[in-house]
Scaffold this active site. Sequence first.
Site, PDB file in Angstrom:
ATOM      1  N   MET A   1       0.813  -1.203   0.000  1.00 18.69           N
ATOM      2  CA  MET A   1       0.000   0.000   0.000  1.00 18.69           C
ATOM      3  C   MET A   1       0.855   1.265   0.000  1.00 18.69           C
ATOM      4  O   MET A   1       1.936   1.292   0.583  1.00 18.69           O
ATOM      5  CB  MET A   1      -0.882  -0.004   1.247  1.00 18.69           C
ATOM      6  CG  MET A   1      -2.328   0.194   0.953  1.00 18.69           C
ATOM      7  SD  MET A   1      -3.306   0.033   2.438  1.00 18.69           S
ATOM      8  CE  MET A   1      -4.110  -1.529   2.108  1.00 18.69           C
ATOM      9  N   CYS A   2       0.356   2.280  -0.622  1.00 21.62           N
ATOM     10  CA  CYS A   2       1.065   3.537  -0.676  1.00 21.62           C
ATOM     11  C   CYS A   2       0.101   4.614  -0.185  1.00 21.62           C
ATOM     12  O   CYS A   2      -1.113   4.483  -0.323  1.00 21.62           O
ATOM     13  CB  CYS A   2       1.559   3.701  -2.112  1.00 21.62           C
ATOM     14  SG  CYS A   2       1.333   5.201  -2.957  1.00 21.62           S
ATOM     15  N   LYS A   3       0.649   5.633   0.460  1.00 23.57           N
ATOM     16  CA  LYS A   3      -0.180   6.703   1.006  1.00 23.57           C
ATOM     17  C   LYS A   3      -0.127   7.886   0.046  1.00 23.57           C
ATOM     18  O   LYS A   3       0.954   8.251  -0.407  1.00 23.57           O
ATOM     19  CB  LYS A   3       0.403   7.117   2.366  1.00 23.57           C
ATOM     20  CG  LYS A   3      -0.333   8.258   3.031  1.00 23.57           C
ATOM     21  CD  LYS A   3       0.328   8.663   4.332  1.00 23.57           C
ATOM     22  CE  LYS A   3       1.562   9.519   4.095  1.00 23.57           C
ATOM     23  NZ  LYS A   3       2.147  10.042   5.338  1.00 23.57           N
TER      24      LYS A   3
END
Length: 191
Positions: free
Chosen positions: A64-66
Amino acid sequence: MATQSTLWTGLVLLGVLGALQIPTHAQVSLQPNFQEEKFLGRWFTAGLASNASWFLEKKAMLSMCKSVVVRAADGGLNLTSTFLRKDQCETRTLLLRPADPPGCYSYVSPHWGSNHEVSVVETDYDVYALLYTEGVKGLAQDFRMATLYSRTQAPSAQVKEKFSTFAKAQGFTEDSIVFLPKADKCMGEHA
Ligand SMILES: *[C@@H]1O[C@H](CO)[C@@H](O)[C@H](O)[C@H]1NC(C)=O
Ligand SMILES: *[C@@H]1O[C@H](CO)[C@@H](O)[C@H](O)[C@H]1NC(C)=O
Protein backbone atom coordinates in the site's frame (compact mmCIF):
# COMPACT_ATOMS: atom_id res chain seq x y z
CA MET A 1 -45.33 12.69 -37.90
CA ALA A 2 -42.63 13.17 -40.50
CA THR A 3 -41.31 16.29 -38.75
CA GLN A 4 -41.37 14.52 -35.44
CA SER A 5 -39.27 11.66 -36.66
CA THR A 6 -36.87 14.08 -38.36
CA LEU A 7 -36.50 15.92 -35.09
CA TRP A 8 -35.90 12.65 -33.29
CA THR A 9 -33.25 11.57 -35.82
CA GLY A 10 -31.64 14.99 -35.45
CA LEU A 11 -31.46 14.66 -31.69
CA VAL A 12 -30.00 11.19 -31.90
CA LEU A 13 -27.40 12.39 -34.37
CA LEU A 14 -26.51 15.33 -32.13
CA GLY A 15 -26.09 12.93 -29.25
CA VAL A 16 -23.87 10.65 -31.26
CA LEU A 17 -21.78 13.51 -32.64
CA GLY A 18 -21.54 15.00 -29.17
CA ALA A 19 -20.11 11.74 -27.89
CA LEU A 20 -17.66 11.50 -30.77
CA GLN A 21 -16.31 14.97 -30.08
CA ILE A 22 -15.09 13.94 -26.64
CA PRO A 23 -11.59 12.72 -27.41
CA THR A 24 -10.97 10.78 -24.20
CA HIS A 25 -12.92 9.57 -21.19
CA ALA A 26 -15.61 8.42 -23.56
CA GLN A 27 -15.55 4.95 -22.08
CA VAL A 28 -15.50 5.77 -18.37
CA SER A 29 -18.17 7.61 -16.48
CA LEU A 30 -17.29 10.26 -13.91
CA GLN A 31 -18.53 10.93 -10.40
CA PRO A 32 -21.55 13.20 -10.93
CA ASN A 33 -21.20 16.68 -9.31
CA PHE A 34 -17.62 15.94 -8.38
CA GLN A 35 -16.63 18.03 -5.35
CA GLU A 36 -12.88 18.51 -5.42
CA GLU A 37 -12.80 19.99 -1.92
CA LYS A 38 -14.15 16.78 -0.41
CA PHE A 39 -11.67 14.66 -2.37
CA LEU A 40 -8.64 16.34 -0.74
CA GLY A 41 -6.71 14.73 2.09
CA ARG A 42 -5.17 11.35 2.71
CA TRP A 43 -5.92 8.21 0.71
CA PHE A 44 -4.35 4.77 0.63
CA THR A 45 -3.84 2.98 -2.66
CA ALA A 46 -5.55 -0.25 -1.68
CA GLY A 47 -6.09 -1.85 -5.08
CA LEU A 48 -4.70 -1.67 -8.60
CA ALA A 49 -5.48 -3.26 -11.93
CA SER A 50 -3.50 -2.93 -15.14
CA ASN A 51 -2.44 -4.95 -18.14
CA ALA A 52 0.99 -3.24 -18.32
CA SER A 53 3.70 -5.90 -18.39
CA TRP A 54 5.86 -4.22 -15.71
CA PHE A 55 2.84 -4.16 -13.43
CA LEU A 56 2.03 -7.82 -14.00
CA GLU A 57 5.65 -8.71 -13.19
CA LYS A 58 5.86 -6.61 -10.02
CA LYS A 59 2.34 -6.78 -8.62
CA ALA A 60 3.13 -9.43 -6.01
CA MET A 61 5.84 -7.20 -4.50
CA LEU A 62 3.76 -4.05 -4.19
CA SER A 63 2.36 -2.79 -0.93
CA MET A 64 0.00 0.00 0.00
CA CYS A 65 1.07 3.54 -0.68
CA LYS A 66 -0.18 6.70 1.01
CA SER A 67 -1.27 9.65 -1.13
CA VAL A 68 -1.98 13.11 0.19
CA VAL A 69 -4.00 15.34 -2.11
CA VAL A 70 -3.80 19.11 -1.64
CA ARG A 71 -4.69 22.04 -3.89
CA ALA A 72 -1.73 23.19 -5.96
CA ALA A 73 -0.93 26.87 -6.37
CA ASP A 74 -2.08 26.90 -10.02
CA GLY A 75 -5.50 25.48 -9.24
CA GLY A 76 -4.73 21.85 -9.95
CA LEU A 77 -4.03 19.15 -7.42
CA ASN A 78 -0.74 18.19 -5.81
CA LEU A 79 -0.74 14.47 -5.13
CA THR A 80 2.18 13.39 -2.96
CA SER A 81 2.64 9.65 -2.57
CA THR A 82 4.76 7.97 0.08
CA PHE A 83 5.81 4.35 -0.14
CA LEU A 84 8.37 1.96 1.27
CA ARG A 85 11.27 1.12 -1.01
CA LYS A 86 14.42 -0.70 0.03
CA ASP A 87 13.44 -0.14 3.66
CA GLN A 88 13.14 3.63 3.24
CA CYS A 89 10.20 5.96 2.84
CA GLU A 90 10.19 7.58 -0.57
CA THR A 91 7.90 10.31 -1.83
CA ARG A 92 6.81 11.31 -5.31
CA THR A 93 4.71 14.28 -6.30
CA LEU A 94 2.36 14.40 -9.24
CA LEU A 95 0.82 17.67 -10.32
CA LEU A 96 -2.65 17.12 -11.71
CA ARG A 97 -3.99 19.78 -14.05
CA PRO A 98 -7.76 20.07 -14.13
CA ALA A 99 -9.33 18.95 -17.39
CA ASP A 100 -12.96 18.96 -18.45
CA PRO A 101 -15.32 17.77 -17.10
CA PRO A 102 -14.75 18.11 -13.31
CA GLY A 103 -13.20 14.99 -11.81
CA CYS A 104 -10.86 14.61 -14.75
CA TYR A 105 -7.16 15.60 -14.56
CA SER A 106 -4.09 15.33 -16.73
CA TYR A 107 -0.49 14.94 -15.68
CA VAL A 108 2.97 14.28 -17.08
CA SER A 109 4.61 11.24 -15.55
CA PRO A 110 7.96 12.33 -14.04
CA HIS A 111 9.26 8.82 -14.63
CA TRP A 112 8.22 8.22 -18.24
CA GLY A 113 7.73 11.83 -19.37
CA SER A 114 4.46 10.75 -20.94
CA ASN A 115 1.00 12.31 -20.73
CA HIS A 116 -1.69 10.66 -18.69
CA GLU A 117 -5.28 11.37 -17.83
CA VAL A 118 -6.88 10.33 -14.59
CA SER A 119 -10.60 10.37 -13.83
CA VAL A 120 -12.45 10.03 -10.55
CA VAL A 121 -15.08 7.57 -11.72
CA GLU A 122 -16.90 7.13 -8.43
CA THR A 123 -16.37 8.28 -4.85
CA ASP A 124 -18.27 8.82 -1.61
CA TYR A 125 -15.30 11.00 -0.42
CA ASP A 126 -15.33 9.44 3.08
CA VAL A 127 -14.58 5.78 2.39
CA TYR A 128 -13.44 5.02 -1.16
CA ALA A 129 -12.73 6.34 -4.64
CA LEU A 130 -12.44 4.49 -7.94
CA LEU A 131 -9.98 6.06 -10.39
CA TYR A 132 -9.17 5.29 -13.99
CA THR A 133 -5.87 6.35 -15.58
CA GLU A 134 -4.80 6.12 -19.19
CA GLY A 135 -1.84 7.21 -21.24
CA VAL A 136 -2.80 9.63 -23.98
CA LYS A 137 0.39 10.17 -25.93
CA GLY A 138 3.83 8.80 -26.55
CA LEU A 139 5.34 5.76 -24.88
CA ALA A 140 2.51 5.26 -22.45
CA GLN A 141 -0.26 5.42 -25.03
CA ASP A 142 -1.41 1.89 -24.29
CA PHE A 143 -1.17 2.28 -20.54
CA ARG A 144 -4.39 1.78 -18.61
CA MET A 145 -4.89 1.40 -14.89
CA ALA A 146 -7.75 1.21 -12.42
CA THR A 147 -7.03 2.33 -8.84
CA LEU A 148 -8.88 1.84 -5.57
CA TYR A 149 -8.36 4.64 -3.07
CA SER A 150 -9.40 3.96 0.50
CA ARG A 151 -9.44 6.39 3.43
CA THR A 152 -8.21 3.58 5.70
CA GLN A 153 -5.63 0.84 5.29
CA ALA A 154 -8.32 -1.78 5.79
CA PRO A 155 -10.94 -1.46 3.03
CA SER A 156 -14.10 -3.48 3.62
CA ALA A 157 -14.99 -6.57 1.58
CA GLN A 158 -17.80 -4.52 0.04
CA VAL A 159 -15.41 -1.82 -1.17
CA LYS A 160 -13.02 -4.44 -2.57
CA GLU A 161 -15.90 -6.09 -4.40
CA LYS A 162 -16.89 -2.72 -5.84
CA PHE A 163 -13.35 -2.29 -7.15
CA SER A 164 -13.22 -5.78 -8.71
CA THR A 165 -16.52 -5.16 -10.49
CA PHE A 166 -15.29 -1.77 -11.71
CA ALA A 167 -11.93 -3.15 -12.91
CA LYS A 168 -13.59 -6.01 -14.79
CA ALA A 169 -16.01 -3.56 -16.40
CA GLN A 170 -12.92 -1.74 -17.75
CA GLY A 171 -11.78 -5.00 -19.33
CA PHE A 172 -9.16 -6.03 -16.77
CA THR A 173 -8.98 -9.74 -16.09
CA GLU A 174 -9.08 -11.28 -12.61
CA ASP A 175 -5.31 -11.92 -12.58
CA SER A 176 -4.51 -8.28 -13.36
CA ILE A 177 -6.34 -7.07 -10.23
CA VAL A 178 -4.40 -6.81 -6.96
CA PHE A 179 -5.31 -5.74 -3.46
CA LEU A 180 -2.19 -4.33 -1.87
CA PRO A 181 -1.12 -5.51 1.57
CA LYS A 182 -0.94 -2.93 4.32
CA ALA A 183 2.52 -1.41 4.70
CA ASP A 184 3.88 -1.25 8.25
CA LYS A 185 6.04 1.82 7.58
CA CYS A 186 5.74 5.27 6.04
CA MET A 187 1.95 5.39 6.36
CA GLY A 188 1.67 7.68 9.38
CA GLU A 189 0.40 11.24 9.52
CA HIS A 190 3.88 12.78 9.17
CA ALA A 191 5.95 10.00 7.59
C1 LIG B 1 -3.60 -3.12 -22.62
O1 LIG B 1 -4.93 -3.00 -23.13
C2 LIG B 1 -5.07 -2.00 -24.13
C3 LIG B 1 -6.52 -1.87 -24.49
O2 LIG B 1 -7.25 -3.03 -24.21
C4 LIG B 1 -4.21 -2.35 -25.31
O3 LIG B 1 -4.32 -1.34 -26.29
C5 LIG B 1 -2.76 -2.47 -24.86
O4 LIG B 1 -1.96 -2.88 -25.93
C6 LIG B 1 -2.64 -3.48 -23.72
N1 LIG B 1 -1.26 -3.44 -23.21
C7 LIG B 1 -0.54 -4.52 -23.00
C8 LIG B 1 0.85 -4.30 -22.50
O5 LIG B 1 -0.99 -5.64 -23.19
C1 LIG C 1 3.32 19.41 -3.26
O1 LIG C 1 3.04 19.11 -1.90
C2 LIG C 1 4.16 18.71 -1.15
C3 LIG C 1 3.73 18.30 0.25
O2 LIG C 1 2.36 18.39 0.46
C4 LIG C 1 5.15 19.88 -1.09
O3 LIG C 1 6.29 19.48 -0.38
C5 LIG C 1 5.54 20.26 -2.52
O4 LIG C 1 6.37 21.39 -2.49
C6 LIG C 1 4.30 20.57 -3.35
N1 LIG C 1 4.75 20.79 -4.72
C7 LIG C 1 4.25 21.73 -5.50
C8 LIG C 1 4.88 21.89 -6.84
O5 LIG C 1 3.30 22.43 -5.17
